[in-house]
Design a protein around this motif. Structure first.
Motif: not given
Length: 407
Positions: A49-69
């Motif tokens: 596949a031709s897609s590329t993802l660079y995650f160099n810095s930053g964040s993913i925040i989960v659990g807002r509004l009661g979501v715990t998954t």
């Protein structure tokens, strides 16, 4: 749907924060926040596949509004470089590059996929594996995984970095920890059958011994504290185990063997006490079958065994041809034996004794009698007992090659 879908082209994350605002009120599967390449692409096309993802810095925040998954990145086939940042969850069906500085809480690896590490892993990573065999692992986890994981590689070093034991220590797996362990081999993190166990009960001890069945390597078992032996410990055919530490003590009401060594099996004792608890037995304490072997090594104490029937402390079974005992640093003392320390059931199958070092002190109600002639003494000493061969009721004095016997 995910918040971000990288279907073609390149996405670079530099310092951005992705917030999970999704509240799941349905029974549908929870989608990840970010997907690298769409699910619609065929499995055999994923690697190219031709897609590329660079995650160099930053964040993913989960659990807002009661979501715990837990939600994060699902890599369905593109190239993925995790160079930094804080990511709670990654699921991948492809190999990917990871910098050790990344904070990645949970990683789900597809079948035979791995992470390629470019620097020391600084944060713990929990890895979930699929069952074997399985074509792929979707966002729905396979729990618990089953199959033969021997040789399964979950991570490798790279041209920039060579894996160290500290990296291995930072990785945990969802496989059965009683059966499997992660080892560092040739710049790879490889799953291997577990070779070391720590046990504190008779059932756990027997289970650890049974784990050696079908394997050519040696299983190391550490005894934690005192284990009461209320039934014979059986070494199945053709295994190798080593027992260290603690005390194995005969339980009240147990009158037969403490150990039965089946044919072609070897048990080595080191730094352990084997205590008969002065309970009178109705058989030998150790019985060895065809070509079985017992090694009594350094700092082993064999004491408190009591026999009024002449069965001997250690004996070869009816099928005990080639049974061997090696004494190399052990001490036998305080045993109340009725005339025989080493013996055999069938007169044609002598128990072979190789006495290299150690001590036999004050064990007999009568002198120490050896059935047969296969006794070699190259060190150590026997005191206070005397030591004789039994040849049809006529006793002949044993003469050591080296060592000391005091009759």
């Amino acid at each position: 749907h995910e918040l971000v879908l990288v279907e073609n082209g390149t996405l670079t994350v530099e310092g951005a924060t992705f917030c999970d605002m999704y509240v799941d009120n349905s029974n549908s599967p929870i989608r990840p926040i970010m997907t690298n390449n769409d699910n619609s692409i065929r499995l055999q096309q994923l690697e190219s596949a031709s897609s590329t993802l660079y995650f160099n810095s930053g964040s993913i925040i989960v659990g807002r509004l009661g979501v715990t998954t837990v939600r994060g990145i699902e890599n369905e086939g593109g190239q993925m470089y995790l160079n930094g940042g804080d990511i709670p969850y990654v699921s991948t069906d492809c190999d990917f590059i990871i910098n050790g500085k990344v904070k990645l809480d949970k990683l789900i690896l597809g079948l035979n996929k791995k992470m390629i590490v470019t620097s020391a892993i600084e944060n713990p990573i929990s890895i979930t594996l699929p069952s074997i065999p399985e074509t792929r692992l979707s966002i729905t986890e396979a729990q618990p995984p089953t199959g033969n994981f021997d040789g399964y590689v979950v991570a490798t070093g790279s041209d920039k970095y060579t894996l160290a034991q500290s990296d291995i220590d930072n990785i945990t797996l969802n496989v059965d920890a009683e059966l499997w362990e992660l080892r560092l081999e040739d710049n790879k993190a490889v799953i291997r059958p577990k070779t070391s166990f720590k046990v504190s009960t008779l059932d756990d001890l027997q289970a650890a011994i049974d784990a050696a069945v079908g394997r050519s390597d040696t299983i190391n078992i550490e005894v934690d504290g005192t284990i009461e032996i209320s039934s014979p410990i059986v070494l199945p055919e053709g295994i190798n185990v080593k027992l260290t530490g603690g005390r194995l003590q005969r339980a009240e009401g147990h009158y037969t063997e403490m150990f039965y060594v089946d044919e072609l099996s070897t048990v080595t004792f080191e730094n352990i006490m084997i205590d008969g608890n002065y309970i009178t037995t109705e058989s030998s304490v150790f019985t060895i079958d065809y070509c079985g072997k017992i090694v009594f090594g350094t700092d082993v104490e064999v004491c408190g065994h009591k026999d009024s029937y002449g069965h001997g402390l250690i004996s070869a079974s009816e099928n005990g041809k080639g049974a061997t005992v090696i004494i190399d640093g052990a001490m036998f003392y305080g045993n109340e034996l009725a005339g025989r320390m080493f013996t055999h059931v069938d007169k044609y199958y002598n128990l072979e004794i190789d006495f290299k070092s150690g001590h036999i002190i004050d064990n007999m109600q009568l002198p120490c009698i050896l059935d047969g002639e296969d006794f070699k003494m190259t060190g150590g000493g026997i005191w206070g007992d005397g030591c004789y061969f039994d040849r049809g009721g006529e006793y002949t004095t044993v003469s050591p090659i080296y060592g000391h016997i005091e009759n």
